[in-house]
Design an enzyme around this catalytic site. Sequence first.
Site, PDB file in Angstrom:
ATOM      1  N   TYR A 192       0.847  -1.199   0.000  1.00  0.00           N
ATOM      2  CA  TYR A 192       0.000   0.000   0.000  1.00  0.00           C
ATOM      3  C   TYR A 192       0.878   1.243   0.000  1.00  0.00           C
ATOM      4  O   TYR A 192       1.864   1.295   0.731  1.00  0.00           O
ATOM      5  CB  TYR A 192      -0.927   0.015   1.231  1.00  0.00           C
ATOM      6  N   GLU A 215      -0.580   4.840  -0.580  1.00  0.00           N
ATOM      7  CA  GLU A 215      -1.336   6.063  -0.870  1.00  0.00           C
ATOM      8  C   GLU A 215      -0.448   7.289  -0.696  1.00  0.00           C
ATOM      9  O   GLU A 215       0.318   7.385   0.256  1.00  0.00           O
ATOM     10  CB  GLU A 215      -2.551   6.179   0.064  1.00  0.00           C
ATOM     11  N   ASP A 257      -6.527  13.344 -25.556  1.00  0.00           N
ATOM     12  CA  ASP A 257      -6.629  11.960 -25.104  1.00  0.00           C
ATOM     13  C   ASP A 257      -5.940  11.094 -26.150  1.00  0.00           C
ATOM     14  O   ASP A 257      -6.494  10.791 -27.202  1.00  0.00           O
ATOM     15  CB  ASP A 257      -8.102  11.559 -24.945  1.00  0.00           C
ATOM     16  N   THR A 302      -3.334   5.613 -22.359  1.00  0.00           N
ATOM     17  CA  THR A 302      -3.270   4.279 -21.756  1.00  0.00           C
ATOM     18  C   THR A 302      -1.882   3.722 -22.064  1.00  0.00           C
ATOM     19  O   THR A 302      -1.249   4.128 -23.032  1.00  0.00           O
ATOM     20  CB  THR A 302      -4.321   3.326 -22.372  1.00  0.00           C
ATOM     21  N   LYS A 309      -1.848  -0.036 -25.024  1.00  0.00           N
ATOM     22  CA  LYS A 309      -2.192  -0.123 -26.447  1.00  0.00           C
ATOM     23  C   LYS A 309      -0.914  -0.011 -27.285  1.00  0.00           C
ATOM     24  O   LYS A 309      -0.096  -0.922 -27.267  1.00  0.00           O
ATOM     25  CB  LYS A 309      -3.211   0.974 -26.804  1.00  0.00           C
ATOM     26  N   ARG A 319      -1.725  -2.819 -18.562  1.00  0.00           N
ATOM     27  CA  ARG A 319      -3.018  -2.144 -18.644  1.00  0.00           C
ATOM     28  C   ARG A 319      -3.041  -1.008 -17.614  1.00  0.00           C
ATOM     29  O   ARG A 319      -2.967  -1.269 -16.405  1.00  0.00           O
ATOM     30  CB  ARG A 319      -4.096  -3.179 -18.326  1.00  0.00           C
TER      31      ARG A 319
HETATM   32  N1  DSN Z   1     -11.605   0.217 -25.490  1.00  0.00           N
HETATM   33  C1  DSN Z   1     -10.607   1.025 -26.125  1.00  0.00           C
HETATM   34  C2  DSN Z   1     -10.569   0.817 -27.603  1.00  0.00           C
HETATM   35  O1  DSN Z   1     -10.738  -0.310 -28.010  1.00  0.00           O
HETATM   36  O2  DSN Z   1     -10.354   1.745 -28.354  1.00  0.00           O
HETATM   37  C3  DSN Z   1     -10.748   2.425 -25.766  1.00  0.00           C
HETATM   38  O3  DSN Z   1     -10.767   2.542 -24.398  1.00  0.00           O
END
Ligand code: DSN
Length: 413
Positions: A52, A54, A198, A224, A227, A233
């Site tokens: 933990y 925080e 974003d 994110t 990707k 993730r």
């Molecule tokens: N779920 C993602 C995508 O497939 O683009 C976006 O968060």
Amino acid sequence: MEGLLSKVDSEIGKILQEELTREQKTLSLIPSENYASKAVLEAQGSIFTNKYAEGYPGKRYYQGCRFIDKIEEIAIQRAKKLFKCEHVNVQAHSGTQANMAVYHALLKPGDIILSLSLAEGGHLSHGGKGTLPYKYYRIVNYGLDKASERFDYKEIRQLAKKFSPRLIIVGTSAYPRKINFSPWKEIAEEVGAYLLADMAHLIGLIAAGVHPDPVPYVDVVTATTQKTLRGPRGGLILCRKELAPLIDRAVFPGIQGGPFMHIIAAKAVCFKEAGEPQFKDYQKRVLSNAKALAKVLKEKGFRLISGGTDNHLLLVDVFSRGIPGDRAADLLEEGGIVVNKNSIPFDSRSPVSPSGIRLGTPAVTTRGMGELEMEVIGEWISEILLNPNDEILRKRIRKKVEEICEKFPIYKN
Ligand code: DSN
């Protein structure tokens, strides 16, 4: 990948093996998917999950954080170097959480957000129905230009002037074209709005310098890490120094409790990997592969949204060839090719059974596939979609998919 798990919990162990086999024997063309390296997986599955912590490095609410502090500090410093930005928050649990934190940091309930509509390629977390921002903020959507299926800066400027949003979001989930950030900055400055990029989908391309960089133009970047960046993730926030205290407080204690330290360790590994020269080569191949896939599908007579792609993804209007997107995705999966159904701009069909499918090349490129393989895969996609009643054809292609997958294993040993 065999381990203790199967002995301790055979039920979960068995499903893990089944999923591994599925991943190995099928082609993932879902543009938001990728394969994290073994080093990333090792960090993610490590004892850092036990702690933990925080707070932030040096200012924790728990004892015993001296190694955890080092990990988070390394992750922050690596991301700052990679993205040449003034401040980084690595604690957001996901891209959506990163966006929620930005809203919490910069907006008051009732403030206006100007964002791309979900139907035209935006993201749910930009204020789609049923989401928290939809409930607490006023959402105004811009769309795309009908003819070019690209951003319509005239409309965006008009809406910005009419509604005076507190926040403008540039960011997409299904937009195949390059984004230039300078017109967005101009519009945001004209109306005195914050500008959020974003970059969930594009962040790996940006890290490698193969897509325009939003950092010099916007107030905040969210992303994110799983990707195109090929990490664990998770979420990521980059911002200017002045906004750092607001952003950090909005993440913790604003919308999250304890940070996922195992994920932060894995993020640090992925930032290191993304800073290496091979990563730039990889992203160049992601782009050339997407172009090669687009070329063959166009030659086969498929209509691509906006006419093609500049990035890692393409959006294909399959309904114009008589097959709804959901059926197309099901047929392709039978043939071992995994994609997702997707609405296309100005779609006359519902999101449950839209007109399009979305394809992307990050995962197959990680496997080492190149333009030759994209040509073959494009042919298979076309054959399957143009012969929807031919089950034997799908079985035959499925076998070929397995053969090509065996030639390009996800994990080499
Ligand atoms: N779920 C993602 C995508 O497939 O683009 C976006 O968060």
